[in-house]
Design a protein around this motif. Structure first.
Motif, PDB file in Angstrom:
ATOM      1  N   ASN A   1       0.920  -1.131   0.105  1.00  0.00           N
ATOM      2  CA  ASN A   1       0.091   0.204   0.158  1.00  0.00           C
ATOM      3  C   ASN A   1       0.566   1.241   0.045  1.00  0.00           C
ATOM      4  O   ASN A   1       0.304   2.259  -0.033  1.00  0.00           O
ATOM      5  CB  ASN A   1      -1.007   0.522   1.322  1.00  0.00           C
TER       6      ASN A   1
ATOM      7  N   ASP B   1      -3.672   4.845  -2.878  1.00  0.00           N
ATOM      8  CA  ASP B   1      -4.872   4.330  -2.261  1.00  0.00           C
ATOM      9  C   ASP B   1      -5.905   6.252  -3.558  1.00  0.00           C
ATOM     10  O   ASP B   1      -5.294   6.580  -2.749  1.00  0.00           O
ATOM     11  CB  ASP B   1      -5.853   3.774  -1.314  1.00  0.00           C
TER      12      ASP B   1
ATOM     13  N   GLU C   1      -7.327   0.281  -3.219  1.00  0.00           N
ATOM     14  CA  GLU C   1      -7.176  -0.694  -1.854  1.00  0.00           C
ATOM     15  C   GLU C   1      -7.951  -0.385  -1.116  1.00  0.00           C
ATOM     16  O   GLU C   1      -9.190   0.117  -0.604  1.00  0.00           O
ATOM     17  CB  GLU C   1      -6.456   0.308  -1.157  1.00  0.00           C
TER      18      GLU C   1
END
Length: 376
Positions: free
Chosen positions: A310, A315, A321
């Motif tokens: 991540n 995101d 995500e």
């Protein structure tokens, strides 16, 4: 006189693996300024010495594996000999490799060799090993002059790296631009894949078929999609048969098996969305994820606390995500990207930009060389 560096990796090219590729990248990043050798296990029982990229590689025969840990009768002696004769100024050790760590700690005791601990990931799956090697980990971290982590996320999420935050340096993994080049043959194959799917949303997932890669959740998500999707899963592994059984009634899912680099690049070029459904910290970074982003593909990942996944794919910037293991949300996200072409293109463009700015070999080389310079 040119400084000497000894690299210690579990295996080494042409053995294929994420850590092995990073070890090779590390060697090549330093080859212009330093004299180097590599010691690793051989993927066989015999001791072998050869050269890769002009660097000598000492390979120690392996007689068994226990909990993914290779064992060698000759390793202790060969490690001692190379340290005694080569006289390295710096040792770079790629962790985890607990069998070898035992010998390294003995060899580095009471000397002034600089020690860089390249921390790829915590031992997560092997619960017994994790407990057994607690004392060894503390000694390694104490002896280390610097500890390399592949993302800031991993430093924050690792109970071990939290103990030595002041020693940690973030050096993100890189992708090889030369290996990513597209020729006419690859482009033609990509066009064939698109034509075969006649306007469908093409999704691609890459990796070994093992539990932490999360392919079971991608297959569950696929069952919630309509026939306007096609999902290609590359690779093989211990779960291949089980995954095929789970997808047996879903014609949208295609298992390609192991494919060569050209075929893989063709699928990445052809796809609309890259699926990266890994679920645990065993996925410490995600080089395959960065490679797909390099081709301008938006990705869908699960949230993995403490993992670099991540960090690689952001995101709402380079992809989306979703909650870990939530395959319903994963399916909804694939539908959203499929229907919103503008969003898909926006994320894809930002994905390529992020890789070019952060995860190419030139940046990796600069980071590694700076770290070594600071160590002097």
């Amino acid at each position: 006189m040119m400084k000497k560096i000894l690299h210690i990796s579990k295996y080494y090219y042409p053995f294929s693996g994420g850590t092995e590729q990073i070890a090779r990248d590390c060697v090549n990043a330093l080859k212009d300024e330093y004299e180097q050798k590599v010691i690793a296990f051989n993927d066989g029982k015999e001791d072998v010495n050869d050269y890769v990229d002009g660097i000598e590689v000492i390979r120690c025969g392996c007689f068994a594996k226990i909990s993914a840990q290779s064992l060698s009768i000759s390793y202790k002696k060969r490690l001692h000999n190379v340290i005694k004769t080569f006289k390295p100024d710096i040792v770079i050790f790629h962790y985890p490799n607990p069998f070898v760590a035992h010998f390294i700690l003995k060899e580095l005791k009471n000397n002034d060799i600089k020690f860089i601990l390249y921390w790829h990931l915590d031992i997560v799956r092997q619960k017994l090993l994790r407990v057994f090697f607690k004392s060894q980990n503390r000694k390694l971290l104490k002896r280390a002059d610097k500890v390399i982590a592949t993302s800031p996320n991993y430093i924050e999420g690792s109970e071990w790296l939290q103990l030595v935050k002041e020693k940690c340096v973030v050096v993100p993994n890189c992708i090889n631009e030369e290996r990513m080049k597209i020729n006419r043959k690859i482009q033609k194959r990509a066009e064939e894949v698109r034509c075969e799917n006649n306007g469908k949303t093409i999704c691609v997932a890459v990796g070994r078929h093992t539990e932490y890669k999360g392919f079971a959740y991608l297959i569950k998500a696929s069952k919630l999609l309509d026939d306007n999707f096609k999902i290609y899963i590359t690779g093989k592994g211990e779960l291949t048969s089980e995954l095929k059984r789970e997808a047996a009634d879903d014609s949208k899912v295609v298992f390609t098996g192991r494919i060569d680099d050209d075929e893989l690049k063709a699928y990445l070029v052809a796809c609309d969305i890259f699926c990266f459904p890994s679920i645990t910290k065993n996925e410490a970074f995600g080089v395959a994820l960065a490679e797909a982003m390099y081709y301008g593909k938006p990705s869908v990942t699960f949230n993995i606390p403490g993992s670099g996944v991540n960090y690689v794919c952001l995101d709402g910037d380079t992809g989306i995500e979703v909650e870990n293991r939530n395959y319903i949300q994963y399916a909804k996200t694939l539908i959203r990207l499929s229907e919103d072409k503008e969003l898909k293109e926006k994320y894809g463009k930002k994905a390529k930009q992020r890789v070019e700015e952060e995860f190419l070999f030139a940046t990796f080389k600069k980071n590694i060389n700076y770290l070594i310079e600071e160590l002097k």
